[in-house]
Scaffold this active site. Structure first.
Site, mmCIF file in Angstrom:
data_model
loop_
_atom_site.group_PDB
_atom_site.id
_atom_site.type_symbol
_atom_site.label_atom_id
_atom_site.label_comp_id
_atom_site.label_asym_id
_atom_site.label_seq_id
_atom_site.Cartn_x
_atom_site.Cartn_y
_atom_site.Cartn_z
ATOM 1 N N HIS A 263 0.842 -1.202 0.000
ATOM 2 C CA HIS A 263 0.000 0.000 0.000
ATOM 3 C C HIS A 263 0.880 1.256 0.000
ATOM 4 O O HIS A 263 0.717 2.149 -0.841
ATOM 5 C CB HIS A 263 -0.912 -0.031 1.238
ATOM 6 C CG HIS A 263 -1.805 1.155 1.377
ATOM 7 N ND1 HIS A 263 -3.094 1.176 0.882
ATOM 8 C CD2 HIS A 263 -1.600 2.384 1.925
ATOM 9 C CE1 HIS A 263 -3.631 2.367 1.133
ATOM 10 N NE2 HIS A 263 -2.748 3.115 1.770
ATOM 11 N N GLU A 264 1.831 1.297 0.919
ATOM 12 C CA GLU A 264 2.704 2.477 1.000
ATOM 13 C C GLU A 264 3.581 2.595 -0.253
ATOM 14 O O GLU A 264 3.939 3.698 -0.669
ATOM 15 C CB GLU A 264 3.565 2.441 2.264
ATOM 16 C CG GLU A 264 2.784 2.390 3.593
ATOM 17 C CD GLU A 264 1.719 3.468 3.738
ATOM 18 O OE1 GLU A 264 1.830 4.525 3.100
ATOM 19 O OE2 GLU A 264 0.744 3.224 4.496
ATOM 20 N N HIS A 267 1.676 4.584 -2.750
ATOM 21 C CA HIS A 267 1.810 6.025 -2.447
ATOM 22 C C HIS A 267 3.204 6.512 -2.855
ATOM 23 O O HIS A 267 3.361 7.574 -3.450
ATOM 24 C CB HIS A 267 1.643 6.270 -0.942
ATOM 25 C CG HIS A 267 0.222 6.203 -0.453
ATOM 26 N ND1 HIS A 267 -0.792 6.942 -1.010
ATOM 27 C CD2 HIS A 267 -0.344 5.497 0.561
ATOM 28 C CE1 HIS A 267 -1.928 6.697 -0.352
ATOM 29 N NE2 HIS A 267 -1.684 5.813 0.601
ATOM 30 N N GLU A 293 -4.903 7.767 -2.826
ATOM 31 C CA GLU A 293 -5.385 6.451 -2.379
ATOM 32 C C GLU A 293 -5.632 5.518 -3.562
ATOM 33 O O GLU A 293 -5.481 4.307 -3.449
ATOM 34 C CB GLU A 293 -6.654 6.595 -1.546
ATOM 35 C CG GLU A 293 -6.405 7.012 -0.108
ATOM 36 C CD GLU A 293 -5.538 6.025 0.681
ATOM 37 O OE1 GLU A 293 -5.755 4.801 0.581
ATOM 38 O OE2 GLU A 293 -4.631 6.477 1.399
HETATM 39 ZN ZN ZN Z 1 -3.079 5.182 2.054
#
Ligand code: ZN
Length: 499
Positions: A263-264, A267, A293
């Site tokens: 997830h990171e 980003h 997101e």
């Molecule tokens: Zn996030």
């Protein structure tokens, strides 16, 4: 002064303010990753001094002069120049229009709010927290008023996170999503297929680190321009050529570490893909939290929960953890990766039910701002909504209205971004698949470059030129809608739980 000169001066000033802001981010990262416990007070002083310098740079009166000049000659500006000026105006107003007393009071209230929330949650005492929440709401409304959003206070809070988005647009999107999602969650909850909760145990931290590094590097995170460390709560900060991500490790929950890190990474790759030469101006700035997101969610969910991804990485996982995976079949592993189980707690929620948690908070938040709902009536309203949406009723406020930190420091309007990001991710995903049907075959070979390059070109390098709604239309040819997300969830989870 000529337009060109005003623009050059403005850009230099914006870059200076931005550079100071990124130093502040570094201090924040350091605080969560490295700081000796005895250094907290000294660090607070450093951070405050830096924040002061950053505010002084961002509110420099000359910026107002250059902006006025550029706005007067707006007809002669290019599209990109207009984008820069528009964003700079917004930031300058934010830095200069809030009275200093108000900013100070709000900061104090924010930190008081956090402690009041932590105490109330521990004691399961909503009544002790209600006055703080009411005060936060009042501060938010006052802030909106100072910046010219009187009467549209909740829209202001949303716009802070997602430029161009409004409560009315979100309300329509979420209603449509809810109609499709509530029945799907009920069907899956009733399914006889259940993932084995204890399938993956005893994964050494060293092994996890090795595997995670291999995965994130293969996805395309550039470790020459970023790093990953450990913190209590995973996050990603920094931008351009210096992106700092964190994760955490749990021996009995290796998927938590892995998926947090992926997830990171999503980003992080977005931030690494912004045009470095434009950092500090709107052209080198991300397009808002929903778009951010969408990037983290696409890599975490559409990509890393796919069969193709695991055709590549399952053998590697088994090679690093031969003993731990010996008794787990390929299907059991895949089901553990795609486990669905409705829960009352948002941060524990799976990919399918997660969106219902967001809808719940959005609907209550909106009513708090319009006055349809009083702060004191929140716990009851929460219980009713949780039953309606999740089919579960919290037995205490600790697992209901008191569970999330966001409102304690006045961060309203933030939750919707998570769900809007999921919608956009799914919509971008199907567009990518239409352009490259063999995408999962690429993944199976460990090749993620087509997808990353496509996102670089269409999303990352665009900076803040387009907001989430414009981006959806431009890149996918369709307005933002929940239909792609519903299709994706039904395809992936229907195949696992409902066939
Ligand atoms: Zn996030």
């Amino acid at each position: 002064m000529k337009t060109e000169t005003a623009l050059a001066e403005l850009t230099t000033a914006l870059k200076r303010a931005h550079a100071l802001g990124t130093v502040g981010e570094l201090l924040g990262w350091d605080e969560q990753v490295n700081l000796p416990s005895g250094a907290a007070e000294q660090r607070a002083g450093q951070s405050a001094a830096l924040a002061g310098a950053q505010h002084a740079a961002a509110s420099d009166a000359r910026i107002g002069g250059w902006l006025a000049e550029l706005e007067a000659g707006v007809a002669g500006l290019s599209e990109d120049q207009r984008t820069v000026v528009k964003q700079a105006r917004k930031d300058f107003d934010k830095a200069t229009k809030l009275p200093a007393d108000f900013v100070r009071e709000k900061a104090v209230q924010g930190s008081r709010g956090y402690h009041a929330w932590a105490k109330a949650r521990a004691a399961d005492d909503f009544a002790g927290y209600a006055p703080v929440l009411a005060k936060n709401l009042e501060f938010a409304k006052r802030e909106a008023g100072y910046l010219g959003w009187g009467g549209r206070e909740y829209d202001y809070m949303i716009d802070k996170n997602d430029p161009g988005m409004t409560a009315a647009v979100i309300g329509r999107l979420f209603d449509e999503l809810k109609r499709g999602l509530v029945p799907l969650v009920r069907e899956i909850a009733a399914s006889k297929v259940k993932p084995r909760a204890d399938a993956l145990r005893g994964f050494s931290v060293e092994g996890q680190k090795l595997f995670l590094r291999e995965v994130t590097e293969r996805l395309g995170f550039d470790y020459n321009r970023g790093r990953i460390d450990i913190s209590l709560h995973p996050f990603c900060s920094g931008t351009g050529s210096d992106v700092r991500m964190t994760t955490r490790f749990k021996e009995h929950e290796p998927l938590d570490s892995l998926f947090s890190a992926i997830h990171e990474t999503g980003h992080g790759m977005y931030e690494q893909g912004l045009p470095v030469a434009q950092l500090g101006t709107a052209l080198g700035m991300h397009a808002g939290m929903a778009v951010h997101e969408s990037q983290s969610r696409m890599w975490e969910n559409q990509v890393a929960r796919s069969r193709g991804f695991w055709r590549c990485f399952e053998p590697r996982l088994r090679a690093v953890f031969p003993a731990q995976t010996a008794g787990v079949s390929t299907e059991e592993l895949y089901l553990a990766i795609n486990a669905v189980e409705p829960t009352l707690i948002r941060v524990d929620a799976d990919e399918v039910t997660y969106n219902l948690h967001i809808i719940l908070r959005f609907e209550l938040e909106k009513k708090l701002f319009t006055g349809e709902l009083a702060v004191n009536d929140l716990p009851g309203a929460w219980r009713t909504a949780a039953q309606e949406l999740l089919g579960l009723t919290p037995s205490t406020d600790r697992v209901g209205v008191l569970q999330d930190v966001h409102w304690s420091d006045g961060s309203f309007g933030y939750f919707p971004s998570y769900c809007l990001g999921n919608m956009l991710a799914a919509q971008l995903w199907y567009r990518a698949l239409a352009l490259r049907p063999a995408l999962e075959e690429d993944f199976a070979r460990g090749d993620f470059s087509w997808l990353l390059n496509w996102l670089r070109e269409n999303v990352h390098t665009q900076g803040r030129r387009f907001d989430a709604l414009q981006l959806a239309q431009r890149v996918t040819g369709e307005p933002l809608s929940p239909q792609a997300l519903l299709r994706y969830l039904r395809e992936r989870y229907g195949a696992l739980y409902l066939s």
